[in-house]
Scaffold this motif. Sequence first.
Motif, PDB file in Angstrom:
ATOM      1  N   TYR A 104      -6.289  15.901 -38.538  1.00 36.68           N
ATOM      2  CA  TYR A 104      -7.015  14.629 -38.528  1.00 36.68           C
ATOM      3  C   TYR A 104      -8.033  14.652 -37.403  1.00 36.68           C
ATOM      4  O   TYR A 104      -7.746  15.149 -36.309  1.00 36.68           O
ATOM      5  N   LEU A 106     -10.197  11.888 -35.293  1.00 34.93           N
ATOM      6  CA  LEU A 106     -10.383  10.456 -35.051  1.00 34.93           C
ATOM      7  C   LEU A 106     -11.853  10.205 -34.753  1.00 34.93           C
ATOM      8  O   LEU A 106     -12.344  10.528 -33.672  1.00 34.93           O
ATOM      9  N   PRO A 125     -10.130   5.327 -35.986  1.00 35.80           N
ATOM     10  CA  PRO A 125      -8.970   4.960 -35.161  1.00 35.80           C
ATOM     11  C   PRO A 125      -8.331   3.645 -35.603  1.00 35.80           C
ATOM     12  O   PRO A 125      -7.175   3.390 -35.316  1.00 35.80           O
ATOM     13  N   GLY A 130      -4.696   6.276 -37.989  1.00 38.39           N
ATOM     14  CA  GLY A 130      -5.413   6.301 -36.709  1.00 38.39           C
ATOM     15  C   GLY A 130      -4.715   5.452 -35.655  1.00 38.39           C
ATOM     16  O   GLY A 130      -4.582   5.863 -34.499  1.00 38.39           O
TER      17      GLY A 130
END
Length: 155
Positions: A104, A106, A125, A130
């Motif tokens: 992932y 962010l 986020p 997130g």
Amino acid sequence: MKQALSIQLKQQILTVCHEKVAAQIAQLEAELKSLGESAASDTKSSMGDKYETSREMINLEKGKIAGQLANATKMRSILKGIDAGKALSTCEMGALVQTNQGFYLLAAAIGQVAVEGVNCFVISPGSPIGQQLMGKAAGDTFKLGPREIELVGVV
């Protein structure tokens, strides 16, 4: 080939994100220009209602595309604010995170990108995942539905 978590991987993913957003912006700007030309060339005929309906539909479409363009421009500015060469030890804006479930980044809600055999989800986020990742470091875990996800590394 599975690539290890690295600054280089983060830079490559961010480059793909920049390219994806730039292409989206160019496409939306072209669509707006085309709609503007279409509206300008639409002449009023003896069927006034048809002309007004057509212009209103064009205006609605322009409004929708303008909103998408504003969102894409916001994503571009978010991406520009990320220092791709900065190594991070905790999950924060700009962190590339490897979990036991995948990678992932962010940043902005761009979706899935693939770089050198690595599929990475570029997420905001503020998204549910997130929010769970923010502030965590390698070795931490969190629950997402029935699954427990472990952070393998952060860069």
